[in-house]
Motif scaffolding. Structure first.
Motif, short mmCIF file in Angstrom:
data_model
loop_
_atom_site.label_atom_id
_atom_site.label_comp_id
_atom_site.label_asym_id
_atom_site.label_seq_id
_atom_site.Cartn_x
_atom_site.Cartn_y
_atom_site.Cartn_z
N ASP A 140 44.89 32.35 40.93
CA ASP A 140 45.16 32.83 42.28
C ASP A 140 45.04 34.35 42.36
O ASP A 140 44.60 34.89 43.37
CB ASP A 140 46.55 32.38 42.72
CG ASP A 140 46.84 32.66 44.18
OD1 ASP A 140 45.91 32.68 44.99
OD2 ASP A 140 48.03 32.87 44.50
N GLY A 141 45.39 35.05 41.28
CA GLY A 141 45.33 36.50 41.27
C GLY A 141 43.93 37.08 41.16
O GLY A 141 43.75 38.29 41.33
N GLY A 142 42.94 36.25 40.91
CA GLY A 142 41.56 36.72 40.77
C GLY A 142 40.83 36.73 42.09
O GLY A 142 40.91 35.77 42.86
N GLU A 143 40.13 37.79 42.35
CA GLU A 143 39.27 37.88 43.54
C GLU A 143 37.87 37.46 43.12
O GLU A 143 36.99 38.30 42.88
CB GLU A 143 39.30 39.30 44.12
CG GLU A 143 40.67 39.74 44.59
CD GLU A 143 41.22 38.90 45.73
OE1 GLU A 143 40.42 38.27 46.48
OE2 GLU A 143 42.45 38.86 45.89
N TRP A 144 37.66 36.16 43.00
CA TRP A 144 36.45 35.62 42.39
C TRP A 144 35.18 35.96 43.17
O TRP A 144 34.15 36.24 42.57
CB TRP A 144 36.61 34.11 42.17
CG TRP A 144 37.82 33.87 41.33
CD1 TRP A 144 39.04 33.40 41.73
CD2 TRP A 144 37.97 34.17 39.94
NE1 TRP A 144 39.92 33.38 40.68
CE2 TRP A 144 39.29 33.85 39.57
CE3 TRP A 144 37.11 34.69 38.97
CZ2 TRP A 144 39.78 34.01 38.28
CZ3 TRP A 144 37.58 34.85 37.68
CH2 TRP A 144 38.89 34.52 37.34
N CYS A 145 35.24 35.93 44.48
CA CYS A 145 34.07 36.31 45.29
C CYS A 145 33.65 37.74 45.00
O CYS A 145 32.46 38.04 44.90
CB CYS A 145 34.37 36.17 46.78
SG CYS A 145 34.53 34.48 47.35
N GLU A 146 34.62 38.63 44.87
CA GLU A 146 34.32 40.03 44.59
C GLU A 146 33.87 40.22 43.15
O GLU A 146 32.92 40.96 42.88
CB GLU A 146 35.56 40.90 44.85
CG GLU A 146 35.91 41.01 46.31
CD GLU A 146 37.17 41.83 46.55
OE1 GLU A 146 37.52 42.66 45.69
OE2 GLU A 146 37.79 41.62 47.60
N LEU A 147 34.55 39.55 42.20
CA LEU A 147 34.19 39.71 40.79
C LEU A 147 32.74 39.30 40.54
O LEU A 147 32.04 39.95 39.77
CB LEU A 147 35.12 38.87 39.91
CG LEU A 147 36.47 39.48 39.59
CD1 LEU A 147 37.42 38.44 39.00
CD2 LEU A 147 36.32 40.65 38.63
N PHE A 148 32.32 38.22 41.17
CA PHE A 148 30.97 37.71 40.94
C PHE A 148 29.99 38.05 42.07
O PHE A 148 28.84 37.64 42.01
CB PHE A 148 31.01 36.20 40.72
CG PHE A 148 31.67 35.83 39.42
CD1 PHE A 148 30.99 35.98 38.22
CD2 PHE A 148 32.97 35.36 39.40
CE1 PHE A 148 31.60 35.66 37.01
CE2 PHE A 148 33.59 35.04 38.20
CZ PHE A 148 32.91 35.19 37.01
N ASN A 149 30.47 38.76 43.09
CA ASN A 149 29.64 39.08 44.24
C ASN A 149 28.94 37.83 44.76
O ASN A 149 27.72 37.81 44.94
CB ASN A 149 28.64 40.19 43.90
CG ASN A 149 28.01 40.78 45.14
OD1 ASN A 149 28.61 40.79 46.20
ND2 ASN A 149 26.78 41.27 45.00
#
Length: 174
Positions: A13-22
């Motif tokens: 939940d703490g990961g901003e996956w869309c941003e991390l992987f663009n």
């Protein structure tokens, strides 16, 4: 059908996956405090969408609840089997449970079982092989020489900091 689901508890939940992987197809389905039975109870909402991939990491909060290592591994197997049955084209990546560290004196229900994490991960790796799904070892990338979460990757012994998410991202990209 092009969604990439990250399924877990507060660590995911703490990961901003869309941003991390663009990548806007990355969907965060981590729920703080979730356990293996919680994922089983909400799994239909995931499989109904027939996602391209599911990155699954669950079991840390089960340890806090006193759930046995065998039961955690059995529940993760059931999650994998249900995804395979309900969404057969979905690629499943079972991720190791992350190490914990008791040096901060926080989350003691989780961190007091730090030695169990490696044992559970051994069971998850074997299960992944038996179920013919991918196993992603994050544990060895984040554990120190003692087998606890490196303080480089966490500020509380359980959750990841920015550096921890970068290590996770690198492992997924590989």
């Amino acid at each position: 059908e092009s969604d990439i689901i990250f399924l877990d508890n507060s660590i995911t939940d703490g990961g901003e996956w869309c941003e991390l992987f663009n990548n806007t197809n990355c969907k965060n389905r981590g729920i703080s405090g979730d356990i293996t039975l919680g994922v089983l109870n909400r799994l239909e909402t995931i499989t109904k969408g027939q996602p391209a991939m599911v990155f699954l990491m669950i079991g840390t909060n089960d340890m806090d609840w006193g759930v046995s290592n065998d039961t955690i591994a059995m529940n993760v197997r059931e999650i994998v089997q249900r995804i395979k049955a309900e969404s057969p084209r979905t690629k499943i990546i079972v991720q190791s449970i992350l190490p914990t560290n008791d040096c901060y004196g926080l989350f003691t229900g989780h961190t007091k079982r730090w030695q169990d994490v490696a044992l559970i991960n051994d069971m998850l790796k074997t299960m992944a092989e038996e179920e013919d799904v991918t196993y992603l070892d994050l544990y060895s990338r984040m554990a120190n020489e003692e087998g606890k979460m490196s303080t480089d990757y966490s500020n509380d012994g359980l959750h990841l900091n920015g550096e921890g998410y970068k290590v996770w991202k690198s492992a997924v990209e590989e």
